[in-house]
Motif scaffolding. Structure first.
Motif, PDB file in Angstrom:
ATOM      1  N   PHE A 112       0.837  -1.197   0.000  1.00  0.00           N
ATOM      2  CA  PHE A 112       0.000   0.000   0.000  1.00  0.00           C
ATOM      3  C   PHE A 112       0.877   1.255   0.000  1.00  0.00           C
ATOM      4  O   PHE A 112       0.715   2.140  -0.826  1.00  0.00           O
ATOM      5  CB  PHE A 112      -0.914  -0.034   1.227  1.00  0.00           C
ATOM      6  CG  PHE A 112      -1.751   1.191   1.415  1.00  0.00           C
ATOM      7  CD1 PHE A 112      -2.906   1.382   0.669  1.00  0.00           C
ATOM      8  CD2 PHE A 112      -1.390   2.157   2.335  1.00  0.00           C
ATOM      9  CE1 PHE A 112      -3.687   2.516   0.838  1.00  0.00           C
ATOM     10  CE2 PHE A 112      -2.161   3.295   2.515  1.00  0.00           C
ATOM     11  CZ  PHE A 112      -3.307   3.469   1.761  1.00  0.00           C
ATOM     12  N   LYS A 113       1.823   1.311   0.923  1.00  0.00           N
ATOM     13  CA  LYS A 113       2.682   2.497   1.062  1.00  0.00           C
ATOM     14  C   LYS A 113       3.522   2.742  -0.179  1.00  0.00           C
ATOM     15  O   LYS A 113       3.775   3.887  -0.547  1.00  0.00           O
ATOM     16  CB  LYS A 113       3.582   2.350   2.296  1.00  0.00           C
ATOM     17  CG  LYS A 113       2.823   2.527   3.589  1.00  0.00           C
ATOM     18  CD  LYS A 113       3.770   2.483   4.770  1.00  0.00           C
ATOM     19  CE  LYS A 113       3.042   2.906   6.023  1.00  0.00           C
ATOM     20  NZ  LYS A 113       3.931   3.005   7.171  1.00  0.00           N
ATOM     21  N   ARG A 114       3.951   1.679  -0.852  1.00  0.00           N
ATOM     22  CA  ARG A 114       4.783   1.819  -2.050  1.00  0.00           C
ATOM     23  C   ARG A 114       4.015   2.535  -3.162  1.00  0.00           C
ATOM     24  O   ARG A 114       4.555   3.355  -3.884  1.00  0.00           O
ATOM     25  CB  ARG A 114       5.244   0.448  -2.536  1.00  0.00           C
ATOM     26  CG  ARG A 114       6.251   0.529  -3.665  1.00  0.00           C
ATOM     27  CD  ARG A 114       6.778  -0.845  -4.093  1.00  0.00           C
ATOM     28  NE  ARG A 114       7.160  -1.684  -2.984  1.00  0.00           N
ATOM     29  CZ  ARG A 114       6.644  -2.907  -2.743  1.00  0.00           C
ATOM     30  NH1 ARG A 114       5.755  -3.425  -3.546  1.00  0.00           N
ATOM     31  NH2 ARG A 114       7.042  -3.610  -1.720  1.00  0.00           N
ATOM     32  N   VAL A 115       2.735   2.239  -3.307  1.00  0.00           N
ATOM     33  CA  VAL A 115       1.943   2.831  -4.386  1.00  0.00           C
ATOM     34  C   VAL A 115       1.379   4.199  -3.988  1.00  0.00           C
ATOM     35  O   VAL A 115       1.343   5.116  -4.792  1.00  0.00           O
ATOM     36  CB  VAL A 115       0.796   1.872  -4.812  1.00  0.00           C
ATOM     37  CG1 VAL A 115      -0.085   2.509  -5.868  1.00  0.00           C
ATOM     38  CG2 VAL A 115       1.364   0.550  -5.313  1.00  0.00           C
ATOM     39  N   VAL A 116       0.957   4.356  -2.730  1.00  0.00           N
ATOM     40  CA  VAL A 116       0.313   5.610  -2.320  1.00  0.00           C
ATOM     41  C   VAL A 116       1.314   6.761  -2.244  1.00  0.00           C
ATOM     42  O   VAL A 116       0.956   7.915  -2.433  1.00  0.00           O
ATOM     43  CB  VAL A 116      -0.462   5.438  -0.995  1.00  0.00           C
ATOM     44  CG1 VAL A 116       0.440   5.533   0.222  1.00  0.00           C
ATOM     45  CG2 VAL A 116      -1.595   6.440  -0.886  1.00  0.00           C
ATOM     46  N   MET A 117       2.587   6.440  -1.992  1.00  0.00           N
ATOM     47  CA  MET A 117       3.659   7.429  -1.876  1.00  0.00           C
ATOM     48  C   MET A 117       3.239   8.581  -0.971  1.00  0.00           C
ATOM     49  O   MET A 117       2.820   8.366   0.145  1.00  0.00           O
ATOM     50  CB  MET A 117       4.103   7.895  -3.263  1.00  0.00           C
ATOM     51  CG  MET A 117       4.681   6.757  -4.060  1.00  0.00           C
ATOM     52  SD  MET A 117       5.353   7.084  -5.710  1.00  0.00           S
ATOM     53  CE  MET A 117       4.904   8.695  -6.168  1.00  0.00           C
ATOM     54  N   ASP A 118       3.317   9.816  -1.450  1.00  0.00           N
ATOM     55  CA  ASP A 118       2.983  10.970  -0.606  1.00  0.00           C
ATOM     56  C   ASP A 118       1.592  11.534  -0.923  1.00  0.00           C
ATOM     57  O   ASP A 118       1.299  12.669  -0.599  1.00  0.00           O
ATOM     58  CB  ASP A 118       4.051  12.060  -0.741  1.00  0.00           C
ATOM     59  CG  ASP A 118       4.196  12.566  -2.158  1.00  0.00           C
ATOM     60  OD1 ASP A 118       3.692  11.910  -3.091  1.00  0.00           O
ATOM     61  OD2 ASP A 118       4.816  13.627  -2.340  1.00  0.00           O
ATOM     62  N   TYR A 119       0.732  10.721  -1.532  1.00  0.00           N
ATOM     63  CA  TYR A 119      -0.615  11.175  -1.878  1.00  0.00           C
ATOM     64  C   TYR A 119      -1.624  10.956  -0.755  1.00  0.00           C
ATOM     65  O   TYR A 119      -2.775  11.332  -0.883  1.00  0.00           O
ATOM     66  CB  TYR A 119      -1.111  10.476  -3.148  1.00  0.00           C
ATOM     67  CG  TYR A 119      -0.392  10.952  -4.385  1.00  0.00           C
ATOM     68  CD1 TYR A 119      -0.822  12.081  -5.069  1.00  0.00           C
ATOM     69  CD2 TYR A 119       0.724  10.288  -4.854  1.00  0.00           C
ATOM     70  CE1 TYR A 119      -0.154  12.527  -6.199  1.00  0.00           C
ATOM     71  CE2 TYR A 119       1.391  10.715  -5.986  1.00  0.00           C
ATOM     72  CZ  TYR A 119       0.949  11.841  -6.642  1.00  0.00           C
ATOM     73  OH  TYR A 119       1.609  12.277  -7.758  1.00  0.00           O
ATOM     74  N   MET A 120      -1.215  10.333   0.328  1.00  0.00           N
ATOM     75  CA  MET A 120      -2.121  10.035   1.435  1.00  0.00           C
ATOM     76  C   MET A 120      -2.428  11.322   2.189  1.00  0.00           C
ATOM     77  O   MET A 120      -1.553  11.913   2.805  1.00  0.00           O
ATOM     78  CB  MET A 120      -1.458   9.014   2.360  1.00  0.00           C
ATOM     79  CG  MET A 120      -2.376   8.467   3.397  1.00  0.00           C
ATOM     80  SD  MET A 120      -3.489   7.311   2.603  1.00  0.00           S
ATOM     81  CE  MET A 120      -4.150   6.524   4.025  1.00  0.00           C
ATOM     82  N   ASP A 121      -3.669  11.785   2.121  1.00  0.00           N
ATOM     83  CA  ASP A 121      -4.110  12.999   2.815  1.00  0.00           C
ATOM     84  C   ASP A 121      -5.339  12.637   3.624  1.00  0.00           C
ATOM     85  O   ASP A 121      -6.437  12.521   3.080  1.00  0.00           O
ATOM     86  CB  ASP A 121      -4.422  14.101   1.798  1.00  0.00           C
ATOM     87  CG  ASP A 121      -4.844  15.403   2.455  1.00  0.00           C
ATOM     88  OD1 ASP A 121      -5.040  15.438   3.697  1.00  0.00           O
ATOM     89  OD2 ASP A 121      -4.987  16.394   1.727  1.00  0.00           O
ATOM     90  N   TRP A 122      -5.149  12.428   4.924  1.00  0.00           N
ATOM     91  CA  TRP A 122      -6.252  11.978   5.770  1.00  0.00           C
ATOM     92  C   TRP A 122      -7.399  12.985   5.819  1.00  0.00           C
ATOM     93  O   TRP A 122      -8.514  12.624   6.175  1.00  0.00           O
ATOM     94  CB  TRP A 122      -5.747  11.654   7.176  1.00  0.00           C
ATOM     95  CG  TRP A 122      -5.026  10.346   7.212  1.00  0.00           C
ATOM     96  CD1 TRP A 122      -3.688  10.137   7.360  1.00  0.00           C
ATOM     97  CD2 TRP A 122      -5.607   9.050   7.047  1.00  0.00           C
ATOM     98  NE1 TRP A 122      -3.403   8.801   7.303  1.00  0.00           N
ATOM     99  CE2 TRP A 122      -4.559   8.104   7.114  1.00  0.00           C
ATOM    100  CE3 TRP A 122      -6.908   8.588   6.844  1.00  0.00           C
ATOM    101  CZ2 TRP A 122      -4.771   6.741   6.993  1.00  0.00           C
ATOM    102  CZ3 TRP A 122      -7.115   7.222   6.724  1.00  0.00           C
ATOM    103  CH2 TRP A 122      -6.066   6.318   6.795  1.00  0.00           C
ATOM    104  N   ASP A 123      -7.165  14.239   5.440  1.00  0.00           N
ATOM    105  CA  ASP A 123      -8.252  15.222   5.408  1.00  0.00           C
ATOM    106  C   ASP A 123      -9.231  14.936   4.263  1.00  0.00           C
ATOM    107  O   ASP A 123     -10.341  15.449   4.260  1.00  0.00           O
ATOM    108  CB  ASP A 123      -7.696  16.641   5.233  1.00  0.00           C
ATOM    109  CG  ASP A 123      -6.968  17.121   6.475  1.00  0.00           C
ATOM    110  OD1 ASP A 123      -7.236  16.581   7.575  1.00  0.00           O
ATOM    111  OD2 ASP A 123      -6.123  18.026   6.352  1.00  0.00           O
TER     112      ASP A 123
END
Length: 152
Positions: free
Chosen positions: A47-58
């Protein structure tokens, strides 16, 4: 009210697909809602490999169950994307704040949820094809929703 489409995932079970959908939503300005339980942990390396820095919990809401999700949606239009539908997504009139629900990769949504949603759409495919990858399906339908509503 967001005035942007919302993508909802019912109990997703493939981390790479969910991560790719998060990236698509981030790039196209859509909110994402995930109905738990997920078939993986959000700390999963794939999951982390693909999501990279696009994870925005907002821009991501988690619902503990489909019951909680549908309680929150009782005054909102939910559209189910399913291979069992007869209406093409291109023949449907999307609204700016629709919630577009995609089922679990391995099993879709349970029949009771399928029957409880009035608006059920499909992506037309070649007759021998079973289904598109869910991340591809989200991108196709989200782009059409944004196009129709003038948000892109």
């Amino acid at each position: 009210m967001s005035h942007r489409p919302i993508i909802a995932l019912y109990e997703p079970d493939i981390p790479q697909n969910t991560a790719a959908i998060i990236r698509t939503c981030a790039c196209l300005g859509a909110k994402l809602e995930i109905i738990e339980p997920c078939g993986f942990h959000l700390s999963d390396k794939r999951f982390k490999r693909v999501v990279m820095d696009y994870m925005d919990w907002d821009k991501i809401d988690l619902y503990q169950s489909s019951k909680h999700f549908f309680e929150a949606k009782k005054n909102h239009r939910v559209i189910l994307m399913t291979t069992k539908a007869s209406i093409s997504y291109t023949k449907f009139n999307f609204k700016k704040d629709d919630t577009i629900l995609f089922g679990r990769e391995s099993a879709g949504v349970p029949e009771n949820i399928h029957q409880s949603i009035d608006d059920r759409l499909k992506i037309p495919m070649n007759e021998n094809a079973r289904s598109l990858n869910i991340a591809s399906s989200v991108a196709v339908v989200l782009a059409e929703s944004l196009r129709q509503t003038g948000l892109i």
